[in-house]
Scaffold this motif. Structure first.
Motif, PDB file in Angstrom:
ATOM      1  N   UNK A  48      -2.650 -11.154  -1.658  1.00 11.47           N
ATOM      2  CA  UNK A  48      -3.150 -11.024  -0.290  1.00 11.47           C
ATOM      3  C   UNK A  48      -2.972  -9.617   0.255  1.00 11.47           C
ATOM      4  N   UNK A  49      -1.862  -8.976  -0.110  1.00 10.77           N
ATOM      5  CA  UNK A  49      -1.547  -7.621   0.359  1.00 10.77           C
ATOM      6  C   UNK A  49      -0.387  -7.119  -0.482  1.00 10.77           C
ATOM      7  N   UNK A  50      -0.139  -5.794  -0.415  1.00  7.37           N
ATOM      8  CA  UNK A  50       0.953  -5.221  -1.214  1.00  7.37           C
ATOM      9  C   UNK A  50       1.452  -3.956  -0.543  1.00  7.37           C
ATOM     10  N   UNK A  51       2.762  -3.894  -0.356  1.00  2.00           N
ATOM     11  CA  UNK A  51       3.387  -2.698   0.221  1.00  2.00           C
ATOM     12  C   UNK A  51       4.881  -2.796  -0.058  1.00  2.00           C
ATOM     13  N   UNK A  52       5.329  -2.124  -1.135  1.00  3.18           N
ATOM     14  CA  UNK A  52       6.731  -2.252  -1.530  1.00  3.18           C
ATOM     15  C   UNK A  52       7.625  -1.155  -0.954  1.00  3.18           C
ATOM     16  N   UNK A  53       7.224  -0.578   0.178  1.00  2.71           N
ATOM     17  CA  UNK A  53       8.035   0.486   0.778  1.00  2.71           C
ATOM     18  C   UNK A  53       9.351  -0.035   1.344  1.00  2.71           C
ATOM     19  N   UNK A  54       9.464  -1.340   1.579  1.00 10.86           N
ATOM     20  CA  UNK A  54      10.754  -1.891   1.999  1.00 10.86           C
ATOM     21  C   UNK A  54      11.747  -1.903   0.852  1.00 10.86           C
ATOM     22  N   UNK A  55      11.248  -2.093  -0.355  1.00 11.77           N
ATOM     23  CA  UNK A  55      12.113  -2.178  -1.536  1.00 11.77           C
ATOM     24  C   UNK A  55      12.295  -0.825  -2.205  1.00 11.77           C
ATOM     25  N   UNK A 103      12.417   2.993  -1.799  1.00 11.22           N
ATOM     26  CA  UNK A 103      12.541   4.065  -0.818  1.00 11.22           C
ATOM     27  C   UNK A 103      11.862   5.342  -1.278  1.00 11.22           C
ATOM     28  N   UNK A 104      11.626   5.478  -2.589  1.00  9.71           N
ATOM     29  CA  UNK A 104      10.911   6.619  -3.131  1.00  9.71           C
ATOM     30  C   UNK A 104       9.682   6.124  -3.883  1.00  9.71           C
ATOM     31  N   UNK A 105       8.569   6.820  -3.692  1.00 11.45           N
ATOM     32  CA  UNK A 105       7.315   6.518  -4.388  1.00 11.45           C
ATOM     33  C   UNK A 105       6.866   5.065  -4.250  1.00 11.45           C
ATOM     34  N   UNK A 106       6.816   4.544  -3.048  1.00 12.32           N
ATOM     35  CA  UNK A 106       6.264   3.196  -2.889  1.00 12.32           C
ATOM     36  C   UNK A 106       4.760   3.191  -3.124  1.00 12.32           C
ATOM     37  N   UNK A 107       4.229   2.010  -3.403  1.00  6.42           N
ATOM     38  CA  UNK A 107       2.787   1.841  -3.559  1.00  6.42           C
ATOM     39  C   UNK A 107       2.292   0.897  -2.477  1.00  6.42           C
ATOM     40  N   UNK A 108       1.231   1.293  -1.800  1.00  2.10           N
ATOM     41  CA  UNK A 108       0.748   0.559  -0.629  1.00  2.10           C
ATOM     42  C   UNK A 108      -0.739   0.269  -0.778  1.00  2.10           C
ATOM     43  N   UNK A 109      -1.109  -1.008  -0.690  1.00  8.17           N
ATOM     44  CA  UNK A 109      -2.509  -1.370  -0.514  1.00  8.17           C
ATOM     45  C   UNK A 109      -2.779  -1.362   0.988  1.00  8.17           C
ATOM     46  N   UNK A 110      -3.269  -0.242   1.457  1.00  3.48           N
ATOM     47  CA  UNK A 110      -3.421  -0.064   2.890  1.00  3.48           C
ATOM     48  C   UNK A 110      -4.629  -0.830   3.424  1.00  3.48           C
ATOM     49  N   UNK A 111      -4.539  -1.186   4.692  1.00  2.00           N
ATOM     50  CA  UNK A 111      -5.649  -1.843   5.391  1.00  2.00           C
ATOM     51  C   UNK A 111      -6.038  -3.152   4.727  1.00  2.00           C
TER      52      UNK A 111
END
Length: 362
Positions: free
Chosen positions: A285-292, A294-302
């Protein structure tokens, strides 16, 4: 068109304190600790992801697990795929599933996926700052499968033609996967099952195409567009357009979900053309591992429910369902809150993702 798609939601049994996390991260740590501290990295970045209907739950509680299963049933989820953590006999994060087994009221079907990575501080399963090493030997394979058989015997465990399903997350890590699976198949048959129905995840960290056909199936672990097989000819323009780096205090890799929909369409065409067989579709549904991370997260934005609906509709209408013996669709995930990846309701979208899932797959 499939007769009836069976959505399998990947389930993280993490949200309760354990002694190891108390020691490594601080007393009372769960992933809620990181979820609530996350900040947006750029304008329009959706963070933090905060739970709505189910709240900041503790998976040791029967009330929590029953509420999750009731919600899953209401919106048409067929079953959960629990991550399983085993380190040469040492188990981790096992309490939610073990408690489910003792409670017949928790009747949602389930299967298991061995998250066979090192347990690390960097959350990538690799070799940096390892807290628990994942090691392999054939004696442990025997002990491990005997432990798993106790779950396979449960009537709620999902089976295909009587064969319990078991999934390996990172099969390329095994020194001799052929022998390991042979040990497992023998033990399962001796326990009275016709065989083991064993699969692996096609994930972005390490695509695995076994030269020896020891697996019965694979499933698309989404998102996985950055690891498309190099041996086939395809336009890479949508991948190249999708990725950009935003330089702040850390590097953030960002892609738009639209391009992953393009990827899904492309890979479905390859499967239909005979590129792969016995590969179950996957979606996120969505992906954003910036909570886990702290460096080089990957984000499926929007990411939005509307884009998810488009992707899900394409899978339903166009996936070559006759290339797989069952109608499983793997949704990543039910409750990966630290990866911004959840069907469970959040304060921004509420139950919309669940509503879309039910609408399209009804």
């Amino acid at each position: 068109m499939p007769n009836k798609i069976k959505p399998i939601a990947i389930y993280l049994p993490q949200f309760h304190p354990i002694p190891e996390n108390d020691e490594w991260w601080g007393k009372g740590f769960t992933e809620w600790t990181n979820v609530v501290k996350t900040k947006p990295h750029f304008e329009g970045h959706y963070q933090p992801h905060l739970p709505a209907d189910l709240g900041f739950y503790d998976l040791r509680l029967e009330e929590t697990r029953l509420a999750q299963e009731a919600m899953a049933k209401e919106y048409g989820i067929y079953g959960f795929c629990y991550y399983h953590y085993w380190f040469n006999g040492k188990r981790m994060l096992y309490e939610p599933l073990d408690r489910k087994l003792k409670n017949q009221q928790e009747d949602l079907p389930f299967m298991m996926c061995w998250a066979n990575e090192n347990w690390t501080k960097t959350w990538d399963g690799l070799d940096k700052e390892v807290l628990l090493h994942q090691e392999y030997d054939f004696k442990d394979d025997t002990a491990h499968i005997q432990h798993l058989i106790s779950y396979f015997k449960d009537d709620r465990y999902i089976k295909v033609d009587g064969k319990p399903i078991f999934i390996i997350y990172r099969p390329s890590f095994f020194p001799d996967i052929q022998k390991t699976i042979a040990i497992w198949r023998t033990a399962v048959k001796e326990a009275g099952f016709p065989d083991l129905y064993i699969g692996y995840s096609q994930n972005g960290m390490a695509q695995y195409e076994p030269k020896i056909k020891v697996f019965d199936f694979a499933f698309e672990f989404q998102p996985n567009a950055l690891n498309m097989p190099a041996k086939i000819s395809h336009p890479r323009t949508f991948v190249e357009k999708a990725i950009r780096r935003i330089k702040k205090k850390i590097k953030v890799k960002v892609a738009d979900l639209h391009y992953y929909i393009d990827y899904s369409v492309f890979m479905s065409q390859q499967i239909e053309n005979g590129f792969k067989k016995n590969v179950y579709p996957g979606i996120t549904p969505m992906w954003d591992n910036s909570a886990r991370r702290k460096e080089n997260p990957f984000i499926l934005n929007d990411s939005t429910p509307a884009k998810y609906k488009t992707w899900l509709s394409h899978i339903k209408e166009n996936y070559p369902w006759d290339s797989v013996p069952e109608q499983f669709l793997f949704i990543n995930a039910w409750n990966e809150w630290a990866e911004g990846n959840h069907l469970e309701p959040c304060q921004k979208w509420g139950t919309t993702y669940l509503e879309v899932t039910k609408e399209i797959l009804k």
